[in-house]
Design an enzyme around this catalytic site. Structure first.
Site, PDB file in Angstrom:
ATOM      1  N   THR A  13      76.082 -78.717 -13.838  1.00  0.00           N
ATOM      2  CA  THR A  13      75.952 -78.221 -12.369  1.00  0.00           C
ATOM      3  C   THR A  13      76.098 -75.909 -12.957  1.00  0.00           C
ATOM      4  O   THR A  13      75.087 -75.339 -12.609  1.00  0.00           O
ATOM      5  CB  THR A  13      76.654 -77.784 -11.549  1.00  0.00           C
ATOM      6  OG1 THR A  13      78.271 -77.321 -12.397  1.00  0.00           O
ATOM      7  CG2 THR A  13      76.943 -78.981 -10.413  1.00  0.00           C
ATOM      8  N   ARG A  14      76.838 -76.143 -14.171  1.00  0.00           N
ATOM      9  CA  ARG A  14      76.832 -74.498 -15.701  1.00  0.00           C
ATOM     10  C   ARG A  14      75.179 -74.696 -15.664  1.00  0.00           C
ATOM     11  O   ARG A  14      75.568 -73.388 -16.158  1.00  0.00           O
ATOM     12  CB  ARG A  14      78.340 -75.237 -15.947  1.00  0.00           C
ATOM     13  CG  ARG A  14      79.439 -74.466 -15.034  1.00  0.00           C
ATOM     14  CD  ARG A  14      80.157 -75.115 -15.935  1.00  0.00           C
ATOM     15  NE  ARG A  14      80.165 -73.981 -17.839  1.00  0.00           N
ATOM     16  CZ  ARG A  14      81.445 -74.393 -18.512  1.00  0.00           C
ATOM     17  NH1 ARG A  14      82.036 -75.457 -17.831  1.00  0.00           N
ATOM     18  NH2 ARG A  14      81.403 -73.268 -18.683  1.00  0.00           N
TER      19      ARG A  14
END
Length: 315
Positions: A13-14
């Protein structure tokens, strides 16, 4: 027989991307392919990639001959390896790698396998000594240097957190011991996940030998979880490739601004000026001079050629 299981099911997700993390590219090749290449160079006979998030995209990006298994829910590293349990089987050794650690080299993994076999270990952990080990699991040793345990950062005592030898998460296991230990790990923890490092104590408590081998270059264990880390991995690999060619007799005027993809071949006594890109399966033959800001993809530059500045040569 040596098998490799590469964990590539996470979303990342980062990265803030619609694409699965492991298909983002470093030096022209997706990260998981770098891990596959390293496993092959270490002698892996068969390779299994554990996919999950964006599985179809990951499969479409991988050109190597591998087996795929699916981790439907991401419930920890132990669960991911469990998904490949039937692939692992009970014969030979199994190497566990990550699809988001593109800097790991085949030479290091080959040394890990040799150390594992020479020492008669049931598990050999790839470890590294780093200046800031915050967040990593620690390798705890006795005063005589023998392996005691691997402890997660959150579970470590203040004294254990002072240790700077960390667990990379990459291992070589005796396949039979891993196969059996996977049935014994539980998710009795705050995250409700199954952790692969739990197998270390399960196997060690049977009286079998567990040890860790320290990697010479700690950058090899670095994972990529953000675009910033992706750029860092690109820079490390770029300089590693350029250093290798300079060692072989190639003059690279400015290694920081010269981009040579891993598949390209450069013969000795070639001179490469700054800002040059040499991509794909390009071959640059001896005594050639590549002018600044040239772009060469899938091309053969014959011996003694001089490429003018700002040239674009494709195919």
């Amino acid at each position: 027989m040596l098998k490799a299981v590469i964990l590539a099911a996470g979303q990342g997700t980062r990265m803030k991307s619609k694409l699965p993390k492991v298909v983002h590219k470093v030096m022209g090749k997706c990260m998981v392919e770098h891990a596959i290449t390293a496993a092959k160079e270490a002698g892996a006979d068969e390779i299994c990639v554990v996919v999950g998030h964006g599985a179809d995209i990951v499969k479409s990006e991988i050109t190597s001959d591998v087996t795929f298994v699916t981790q439907d829910k991401q419930l920890g590293t132990g669960h991911a390896v469990k998904c490949a349990r039937e692939f692992i089987g009970t014969a030979g050794e199994t190497m566990i790698l990550f699809g988001d650690t593109p800097l790991i080299t085949g030479a290091t993994l080959e040394r890990l396998v040799k150390t594992h076999r020479f020492s008669g270990n049931a598990i050999t952990v790839l470890s590294a000594c780093i200046d800031n080990p915050t967040g990593y699991g620690r390798i705890i040793r006795a005063l005589d240097g023998t392996f005691v345990k691997s402890v997660e950062h959150k579970d470590a005592t203040e004294e254990e957190r002072l240790c700077n030898e960390v667990n990379s998460g990459m291992y070589v296991f005796d396949a039979k011991e891993l196969y059996e230990a996977l049935d014994l790990i539980t998710n009795d923890n705050a995250q409700g996940e199954y952790y692969l490092p739990d197998t270390l104590m399960i196997i060690k408590d049977k009286g079998l030998k567990v040890d860790a081998m320290i990697v010479e270059d700690a950058t090899e264990i670095e994972g990529v979880n953000s675009r910033v880390q992706l750029a860092h991995a690109e820079e490390v690999m770029k300089l590693r490739i350029n250093t290798g060619w300079m060692t072989e007799g190639v003059t690279i005027i400015d290694p920081h601004t010269t981009y040579i993809e891993p598949q390209a071949v450069i013969e000795n006594d070639v001179v490469i000026y700054p800002g040059t890109f040499i991509l794909g399966s390009s071959v640059v033959k001896t005594d050639s001079v590549i002018g600044p800001f040239s772009y060469i993809r899938d091309a053969v530059i014959d011996a003694g050629s001089e490429i003018a500045p700002y040239s674009k040569i494709i195919g």
